[in-house]
Design a protein around this motif. Structure first.
Motif, PDB file in Angstrom:
ATOM      1  N   ASP A 225       1.385   6.773  -4.085  1.00 36.32           N
ATOM      2  CA  ASP A 225       1.764   5.354  -4.100  1.00 36.32           C
ATOM      3  C   ASP A 225       0.574   4.551  -4.624  1.00 36.32           C
ATOM      4  O   ASP A 225      -0.562   5.034  -4.682  1.00 36.32           O
ATOM      5  N   GLU A 226       0.809   3.309  -4.996  1.00 37.62           N
ATOM      6  CA  GLU A 226      -0.200   2.499  -5.671  1.00 37.62           C
ATOM      7  C   GLU A 226      -1.455   2.313  -4.823  1.00 37.62           C
ATOM      8  O   GLU A 226      -2.573   2.378  -5.341  1.00 37.62           O
ATOM      9  N   ASN A 227      -1.298   2.075  -3.533  1.00 36.03           N
ATOM     10  CA  ASN A 227      -2.459   1.863  -2.658  1.00 36.03           C
ATOM     11  C   ASN A 227      -3.339   3.114  -2.564  1.00 36.03           C
ATOM     12  O   ASN A 227      -4.569   3.033  -2.629  1.00 36.03           O
ATOM     13  N   SER A 228      -2.697   4.272  -2.422  1.00 39.69           N
ATOM     14  CA  SER A 228      -3.450   5.529  -2.325  1.00 39.69           C
ATOM     15  C   SER A 228      -4.173   5.823  -3.640  1.00 39.69           C
ATOM     16  O   SER A 228      -5.320   6.284  -3.649  1.00 39.69           O
ATOM     17  N   ARG A 229      -3.501   5.541  -4.739  1.00 42.91           N
ATOM     18  CA  ARG A 229      -4.102   5.772  -6.055  1.00 42.91           C
ATOM     19  C   ARG A 229      -5.317   4.858  -6.251  1.00 42.91           C
ATOM     20  O   ARG A 229      -6.376   5.305  -6.692  1.00 42.91           O
ATOM     21  N   GLU A 230      -5.183   3.588  -5.912  1.00 43.83           N
ATOM     22  CA  GLU A 230      -6.285   2.632  -6.070  1.00 43.83           C
ATOM     23  C   GLU A 230      -7.467   3.008  -5.186  1.00 43.83           C
ATOM     24  O   GLU A 230      -8.624   2.845  -5.585  1.00 43.83           O
ATOM     25  N   ALA A 231      -7.184   3.493  -3.982  1.00 42.06           N
ATOM     26  CA  ALA A 231      -8.261   3.911  -3.071  1.00 42.06           C
ATOM     27  C   ALA A 231      -9.035   5.084  -3.677  1.00 42.06           C
ATOM     28  O   ALA A 231     -10.275   5.137  -3.596  1.00 42.06           O
TER      29      ALA A 231
ATOM     30  N   THR B 252     -11.176   3.790  -6.590  1.00 37.51           N
ATOM     31  CA  THR B 252     -12.341   3.049  -6.094  1.00 37.51           C
ATOM     32  C   THR B 252     -13.445   3.994  -5.634  1.00 37.51           C
ATOM     33  O   THR B 252     -14.629   3.810  -5.947  1.00 37.51           O
TER      34      THR B 252
END
Length: 384
Positions: free
Chosen positions: A335-341, A344
């Motif tokens: 999901d987008e949040n996991s990918r962004e984490a 980062t």
């Protein structure tokens, strides 16, 4: 204050990792304290255009390594460097012999990037390299695993070896992404439907692209994906045949060597390294710096050190197509949040390899080498 003259020697400023590392050191070394000189054999390398204009660049009038000893010795005599720095075992040997034959006070520092050894013939050769390395002032290993290997197989004492990770030129990567573009002939790969996996490296046995192709074929049954291979090498036709056998040739793109691979990394959804062994895994650090999630095999010894054994990217066993395919599917479905984490964390890790920080470690070794020499000379004068 008199600047320290460092002569860097390599076979050519070509598309390999050693040349890229040397380029990053030469371009980023402190010009107020150091004066870099670059010497290569008589080849035209793809990274030459990236050299800063103030670098004195000398090409020996030979393409044969064995023939380079005396010409290099003459250049050392003429240029009178304080330090002769080289990388790659064969070239280190030539640099050491040339320095001895120059009859100057130049000190040798060699860099070892390879994780070599295993069979009797290779181990014997490494012992010979080790004999030459013992004549140097310092050996730089690009990872803890490489250092352990130098101690074990080259028989060089640990206190003569300093570990310095590869420098990653983050400013150059950022500039290439901001100012670069995907050539028109490759643009459709990224603009058409489906996610893109990218890898980069010479098309040779150690990079094990066969496993990557097999894993890609398995993952493709569950995800709409394409695979871009950056690099050239002896196995290109064999790998194309493999892709045909796996019935994935229409989704696999052999785009060759690219002077700006970073724009490909940044546009891709995932970077995958399938190597059998890596001294460091420089390309992993570069991929992290572009903001692309990575998967790597646990190729000894470097990949684990770059990714901190899975903290900054996913890792699978060498040649394990099922595990690699599973990780490809997992990361492309994040999901987008996991990918962004994950991105980062990767960017934070890449910052730790910033060329400006790493080159300072090289500068420290250069300074310490000359300081130790001065101290020995002073002690000798006192005793005399």
């Amino acid at each position: 204050m008199k600047r320290i003259k460092v002569m860097f020697f390599i076979y050519q400023m070509g598309g390999g990792g050693a040349a890229r590392t040397l380029l990053n050191i030469v371009n980023n070394i402190d010009r107020e304290r150091f004066l870099p000189v670059l010497v290569t054999l008589n080849y035209n390398g793809s990274y030459e255009t990236n050299l800063k204009e103030d670098v004195k660049f000398i090409k020996l009038n030979t393409k044969r390594l064995r023939s380079a000893i005396l010409p290099l010795a003459k250049v050392i005599r003429k240029e009178s460097p304080d330090i002769v720095f080289s990388t790659i075992p064969n070239y280190n040997t030539i640099a050491i012999l040339a320095t001895l034959l120059s009859f100057t006070r130049a000190k040798n520092i060699v860099r070892e990037a390879a994780y070599l050894g295993g069979d009797f013939k290779t181990n014997l050769k490494l012992l010979v390299y080790g004999m030459f390395y013992k004549l140097t002032s310092q050996v730089i290993a690009l990872s803890d695993g490489v250092k352990e290997n130098i101690v074990k197989r080259y028989k060089v004492k640990p206190n003569k070896i300093t570990v310095i990770y590869n420098p990653v030129d983050l400013e150059n990567i950022s500039r290439n992404i901001n100012d670069g573009y995907i050539p028109e002939k490759h643009r459709l790969i990224f603009e058409s439907p489906g996610k893109v996996i990218v890898t980069a490296g010479r098309l040779v046995k150690d990079k094990d692209h066969h496993t990557l192709l097999e894993a890609f074929a398995k993952a493709r049954k569950q995800v709409n994906i394409k695979l871009v291979l950056l690099g050239e090498g002896e196995l290109q036709e064999e790998l194309k045949l493999k892709a045909k056998e796996l019935q994935i040739i229409d989704q696999v793109y052999f785009v060759g060597f690219q002077l700006n691979p970073y724009i490909y990394f940044q546009k891709a959804d995932l970077f995958v390294l399938s190597s059998i062994r890596e001294g460091f895994g420089h390309v992993l650090a570069e991929a992290l710096a572009t903001g692309t999630p990575v998967i790597s095999t646990r190729c000894e010894p470097g990949a684990g050190e770059v990714l901190n054994y899975g903290e900054f990217g996913r890792m699978c066993e060498v040649k394990d197509t099922d595990e690699m395919a599973s990780l490809i599917i997992e990361l492309l479905n994040l999901d987008e949040n996991s990918r962004e984490a994950l991105i980062t964390k990767g960017l934070q890790r890449a910052d730790q390899f910033n060329a400006k920080l790493i080159v300072k470690q090289y500068e420290k070794v250069f300074n310490q080498t000359l300081d130790q020499t001065k101290n020995r000379q002073a002690r000798g004068a006192d005793e005399g």
